[in-house]
Each structure stands twice: as C-alpha cells, then as structure tokens.
Design a protein around this motif. Structure first.
Motif, PDB file in Angstrom:
ATOM      1  N   ASN A  39      -0.536   5.965  -5.768  1.00 56.26           N
ATOM      2  CA  ASN A  39      -0.122   6.510  -4.479  1.00 56.26           C
ATOM      3  C   ASN A  39      -0.986   7.714  -4.098  1.00 56.26           C
ATOM      4  O   ASN A  39      -1.357   7.871  -2.934  1.00 56.26           O
ATOM      5  N   GLY A  40      -1.316   8.538  -5.077  1.00 59.62           N
ATOM      6  CA  GLY A  40      -2.187   9.681  -4.809  1.00 59.62           C
ATOM      7  C   GLY A  40      -3.559   9.257  -4.316  1.00 59.62           C
ATOM      8  O   GLY A  40      -4.123   9.862  -3.399  1.00 59.62           O
ATOM      9  N   VAL A  41      -4.088   8.205  -4.896  1.00 61.60           N
ATOM     10  CA  VAL A  41      -5.388   7.682  -4.448  1.00 61.60           C
ATOM     11  C   VAL A  41      -5.279   7.159  -3.018  1.00 61.60           C
ATOM     12  O   VAL A  41      -6.158   7.417  -2.179  1.00 61.60           O
ATOM     13  N   LEU A  42      -4.198   6.442  -2.713  1.00 61.68           N
ATOM     14  CA  LEU A  42      -4.021   5.916  -1.357  1.00 61.68           C
ATOM     15  C   LEU A  42      -3.895   7.038  -0.334  1.00 61.68           C
ATOM     16  O   LEU A  42      -4.479   6.969   0.752  1.00 61.68           O
ATOM     17  N   VAL A  43      -3.149   8.071  -0.677  1.00 63.97           N
ATOM     18  CA  VAL A  43      -3.004   9.205   0.243  1.00 63.97           C
ATOM     19  C   VAL A  43      -4.353   9.892   0.448  1.00 63.97           C
ATOM     20  O   VAL A  43      -4.694  10.298   1.559  1.00 63.97           O
ATOM     21  N   ALA A  44      -5.143   9.994  -0.609  1.00 59.58           N
ATOM     22  CA  ALA A  44      -6.456  10.628  -0.503  1.00 59.58           C
ATOM     23  C   ALA A  44      -7.420   9.806   0.352  1.00 59.58           C
ATOM     24  O   ALA A  44      -8.385  10.351   0.903  1.00 59.58           O
ATOM     25  N   MET A  45      -7.167   8.513   0.491  1.00 61.05           N
ATOM     26  CA  MET A  45      -8.052   7.652   1.284  1.00 61.05           C
ATOM     27  C   MET A  45      -7.827   7.803   2.791  1.00 61.05           C
ATOM     28  O   MET A  45      -8.644   7.344   3.584  1.00 61.05           O
ATOM     29  N   ILE A  46      -6.737   8.450   3.189  1.00 62.30           N
ATOM     30  CA  ILE A  46      -6.481   8.645   4.621  1.00 62.30           C
ATOM     31  C   ILE A  46      -7.424   9.718   5.148  1.00 62.30           C
ATOM     32  O   ILE A  46      -7.572  10.780   4.553  1.00 62.30           O
ATOM     33  N   ASP A  47      -8.063   9.436   6.263  1.00 61.38           N
ATOM     34  CA  ASP A  47      -8.993  10.383   6.872  1.00 61.38           C
ATOM     35  C   ASP A  47      -8.229  11.255   7.871  1.00 61.38           C
ATOM     36  O   ASP A  47      -7.829  10.776   8.940  1.00 61.38           O
TER      37      ASP A  47
END
Length: 123
Positions: A39-47
C-alpha cells in the motif's frame, strides 16, 4: 429427539476463537506487514503534481485509487479481526486499544476510510 439450538453467544464465541487464531497465527502478521508495504508503494506512485483535469481522465490514477481503496477495506477487516480477538477497550489490560500502537493503527484506518467520501475526493 429434541433439536438443540445454539444461541448467539455460541456463534460470537466461535467467531472470537477464529479471530484469536488468525491474530496469533504468525503468517497473519507477515501478511499485514506485506499489505502495508505494498500500500505504501501504491500511495508513493500517485503524482501529487498531476492536474485535476488529467487525474479525472487518467486510467493509471483511477487504478491506483481503486487499489488503495481495496487495501483500505483489507485494513478495516484486519482491524475488525484484531478488535474481536483482543477486545476493544474493556476486555482487560491487554485490550486492543490500550496499546498506543494499536490506537495509531486505528487512527490510520479511520483516516483511510475518508477516501470513500466522494466530496473529499474532489478537493
């Protein structure tokens, strides 16, 4: 023979036993940790600099948002299982919400639920 009926207490007790088994199962903690990391990786992928007009039509952004919401549902389920297993607050000194880390976990899960409020998504 007379049919035996089981009361609600029996099923609640059985559900609590299942929750205790899950929480005490070592793989459960590893699974939750893996979910947090993904989930942390997915959140970090948001621009965050992506314009609102682009976000509304971006398939990538919609997929990320949907994935994050799915993870939020899994975190709610994890919190529910933990609360049932340990007791929320009044089940003794080892109740779930007597630990500060669990309070922080609950706060994060509740804040994650704000993502489901449509009016907040348009801000």
């Amino acid at each position: 023979p007379a049919r035996q009926t089981r009361g609600k207490a029996y099923y609640l007790c059985s559900m609590r036993r299942i929750c205790i088994f899950l929480v005490d199962w070592p793989a459960f903690n590893h699974l939750v940790l893996a979910l947090v990391l993904i989930n942390g990786v997915l959140v970090a992928m948001i621009d965050p600099l992506e314009s609102y007009a682009t976000v509304a039509t971006s398939q990538r952004h919609q997929d990320l948002t949907l994935s994050i919401q799915a993870f939020n549902i899994l975190f709610v389920l994890e919190l529910f299982v933990s609360l049932v297993a340990h007791g929320a607050l009044y089940a003794g000194p080892h109740s779930h919400l007597r630990d500060n880390w669990h309070k922080c976990d609950m706060l994060i899960v509740v804040l994650g639920l704000l993502d489901f409020i449509p009016a907040l998504n348009s801000l």
